[in-house]
Write a protein that holds these residues in place. Sequence first.
Motif, PDB file in Angstrom:
ATOM      1  N   GLY A 115     -11.406  -0.457  -0.630  1.00  0.00           N
ATOM      2  CA  GLY A 115     -11.153  -1.456  -1.656  1.00  0.00           C
ATOM      3  C   GLY A 115     -12.038  -1.259  -2.880  1.00  0.00           C
ATOM      4  O   GLY A 115     -13.249  -1.500  -2.824  1.00  0.00           O
TER       5      GLY A 115
ATOM      6  N   TYR B 245      -6.754  -2.866  -6.280  1.00  0.00           N
ATOM      7  CA  TYR B 245      -6.777  -1.406  -6.313  1.00  0.00           C
ATOM      8  C   TYR B 245      -7.560  -0.865  -5.126  1.00  0.00           C
ATOM      9  O   TYR B 245      -8.557  -1.455  -4.708  1.00  0.00           O
ATOM     10  CB  TYR B 245      -7.404  -0.904  -7.619  1.00  0.00           C
ATOM     11  N   GLN B 246      -7.064   0.252  -4.591  1.00  0.00           N
ATOM     12  CA  GLN B 246      -7.791   0.870  -3.487  1.00  0.00           C
ATOM     13  C   GLN B 246      -7.839   2.380  -3.669  1.00  0.00           C
ATOM     14  O   GLN B 246      -6.963   2.977  -4.304  1.00  0.00           O
ATOM     15  CB  GLN B 246      -7.140   0.521  -2.147  1.00  0.00           C
TER      16      GLN B 246
ATOM     17  N   ALA C 163      -8.153   3.675   3.396  1.00  0.00           N
ATOM     18  CA  ALA C 163      -8.094   3.098   2.053  1.00  0.00           C
ATOM     19  C   ALA C 163      -9.339   2.254   1.861  1.00  0.00           C
ATOM     20  O   ALA C 163      -9.686   1.438   2.713  1.00  0.00           O
ATOM     21  CB  ALA C 163      -6.836   2.261   1.876  1.00  0.00           C
TER      22      ALA C 163
ATOM     23  N   ASP D 247      -6.996   5.352  -1.984  1.00  0.00           N
ATOM     24  CA  ASP D 247      -6.078   5.669  -0.890  1.00  0.00           C
ATOM     25  C   ASP D 247      -6.254   7.140  -0.531  1.00  0.00           C
ATOM     26  O   ASP D 247      -6.285   8.002  -1.424  1.00  0.00           O
ATOM     27  CB  ASP D 247      -4.655   5.374  -1.352  1.00  0.00           C
TER      28      ASP D 247
ATOM     29  N   ALA E 129       0.881  -1.174   0.000  1.00  0.00           N
ATOM     30  CA  ALA E 129       0.000   0.000   0.000  1.00  0.00           C
ATOM     31  C   ALA E 129       0.914   1.217   0.000  1.00  0.00           C
ATOM     32  O   ALA E 129       2.071   1.105   0.411  1.00  0.00           O
ATOM     33  CB  ALA E 129      -0.913   0.004   1.222  1.00  0.00           C
TER      34      ALA E 129
ATOM     35  N   ALA F 180     -13.320  -0.768   3.618  1.00  0.00           N
ATOM     36  CA  ALA F 180     -12.350   0.304   3.843  1.00  0.00           C
ATOM     37  C   ALA F 180     -11.741   0.142   5.227  1.00  0.00           C
ATOM     38  O   ALA F 180     -12.359  -0.422   6.128  1.00  0.00           O
ATOM     39  CB  ALA F 180     -13.006   1.676   3.713  1.00  0.00           C
TER      40      ALA F 180
ATOM     41  N   CYS G 107      -1.987  -1.999  -5.423  1.00  0.00           N
ATOM     42  CA  CYS G 107      -1.311  -2.557  -4.251  1.00  0.00           C
ATOM     43  C   CYS G 107      -0.959  -4.013  -4.542  1.00  0.00           C
ATOM     44  O   CYS G 107      -1.690  -4.702  -5.256  1.00  0.00           O
ATOM     45  CB  CYS G 107      -2.206  -2.474  -3.015  1.00  0.00           C
TER      46      CYS G 107
END
Length: 595
Positions: free
Chosen positions: A540, A235-236, A538, A238, A197, A490, A219
């Motif tokens: 998701g 992918y998040q 973060a 962030d 991350a 999250a 990530c």
Amino acid sequence: MHRYRSHSCADLRSAHVGDTVRLSGWAHRIRDHGGLLFIDLRDHYGLTQVVVDPDSPAFSTAEAVRGEWVIRIDGEVKARSAETVNPKLPTGDIEIFAREIEVLSPAKELPLPVFGEPEYPEDIRLKYRFLDLRRETLHKNIMRRTKIISKIRELMQGAAFTEFQTPILTASSPEGARDFLVPSRLHNGMFYALPQAPQQYKQLLMISGFDRYFQIAPCFRDEDPRADRFYGEFYQLDVEMSFVEQEDIFQTMEPVIRDVFKTFADGKPVTDTFRRIPYAESMRKYGTDKPDLRNPIEMSAVTEHFAGSGFKVFANMIANDEKVEVWAIPAKTGGSRAFCDRMNSWAQGEGQPGLGYIFWRAEGDEISGAGPLAKNIGPERTEAVRTQLGLESGDACFFVAGRPEKFMAFAGSARTRVGEELNLVDRDRYELAWIVDFPFYEYDEDEKKIDFAHNPFSMPQGGMDALQNEEPLSIKAFQYDVVCNGFEIASGGIRNSVPETMVKAFELAGYDQATVEERFGGLYRAFQYGAPPHGGMAAGIDRIVMLLCGARNLREIALFPMNQQAFDLLMGAPAEASPAQLRELGLRMAPKAKE
């Protein structure tokens, strides 16, 4: 006219009747109605019906066309007769009478069908993903994903966040999962890591004076794949903010998450104001820190009703261990012996000795309990259980006993099972909540030591005073999750930005100051030069998209995923490196150890 098309396969309407048009696409379905050929032509945008009659110059070409051939069609737009109008299609009022057909690309016999989307082995679908992606449902899911990400960007920019990109090649960092290591050609014997991350980088951005950061961040974690987690990469959204407390994060991010869900919920209700549920309460009521709040079942402790009772299994456990509790899992409408026996069999299949139960039925004006436990504890205690839980005739209750930390996960699974079996779960809604007050530390039974329970970069509640004067396992963190319908979507926290507090927190987890400075040198040094209080989270992307598409597996919302064994069947990865590549990197493969 354009070489390939004047319109897409979703454009044409009644207003175009009489026009000469050109379409290109894939032959989705071909039907022969007594010599009259019908071709459903498909492109990215939609579907148009093409008619080819035997008198058309295109008829001989049309006869050769097969499914998934790419073709160009010139023809006249005509209105469908009233009885043949297809209201399910935007183009359902018209059809094209073909005058000319050009085959742009024929297709071999398909290894999996596109039309109709029948169930098919997953490995075949992944190997031929380019065909799988032509299927309507998957194609729509991917397009929905792009729209969801665009909406997230719009909302974040509207909340005064700036999008930044952080490095992909970085240093290894203990984030709770295995790193992917990348060998360095320029520095033989040394390795980069792909980021689990952008945690440290986004904190460094706050220390650098940027105020509100976000990124749709890739990530990388070397964790086993499962239905709700990809292998390797994900992918998040962030996020990081300066000069904030926990409540500021909630007030800023809750509208973003809520509005994304409302935009793509297709009319399903979405939580307006997220509940704040302490971690300890969530575990006791739901047996999990990511509860599905659409399930109305809440567990309760009923230990007192079994202490000293005639049900010796529970009574002896309670007498011999003061930490033993008995929890009740109420089951509204589940009051039949058949259902209770079915749940008991399920529990045995889960490796449990069974699942004790009581069910209630009306006998005249009275409600009485039935089942083995009711007989053992007697009518007075049985009635006390019913009264405490607010149960009625036709209801049931299941019981688990022991130290809660030992049975909590099973109790949570039983709660889920009961809710689903009895159709108590309202599946047509999105229930969102914050889970707060996570424990800062946990005890690692394998290593026989205290370790971080969640994110090691979070601030302990109480700061340095708590670290110095409280029992470590009692300390809570400024750490929080967002959950939706049984999924964690999250996670975040207020960061530990005070150098002395950071060192002390790691010391209690077994890391000395030298290790902290070595492993987190960039962040630790930065804290010495004026670090603002900061925090973030973060979310998701993949899980949010999965929920909003109504999919049950992440592979239904991703372009080119791996299979359950972490193989990319389409591209053939992972693959062996050549001897030349290994020499260049200064690497040599060690022989496999004999099993």
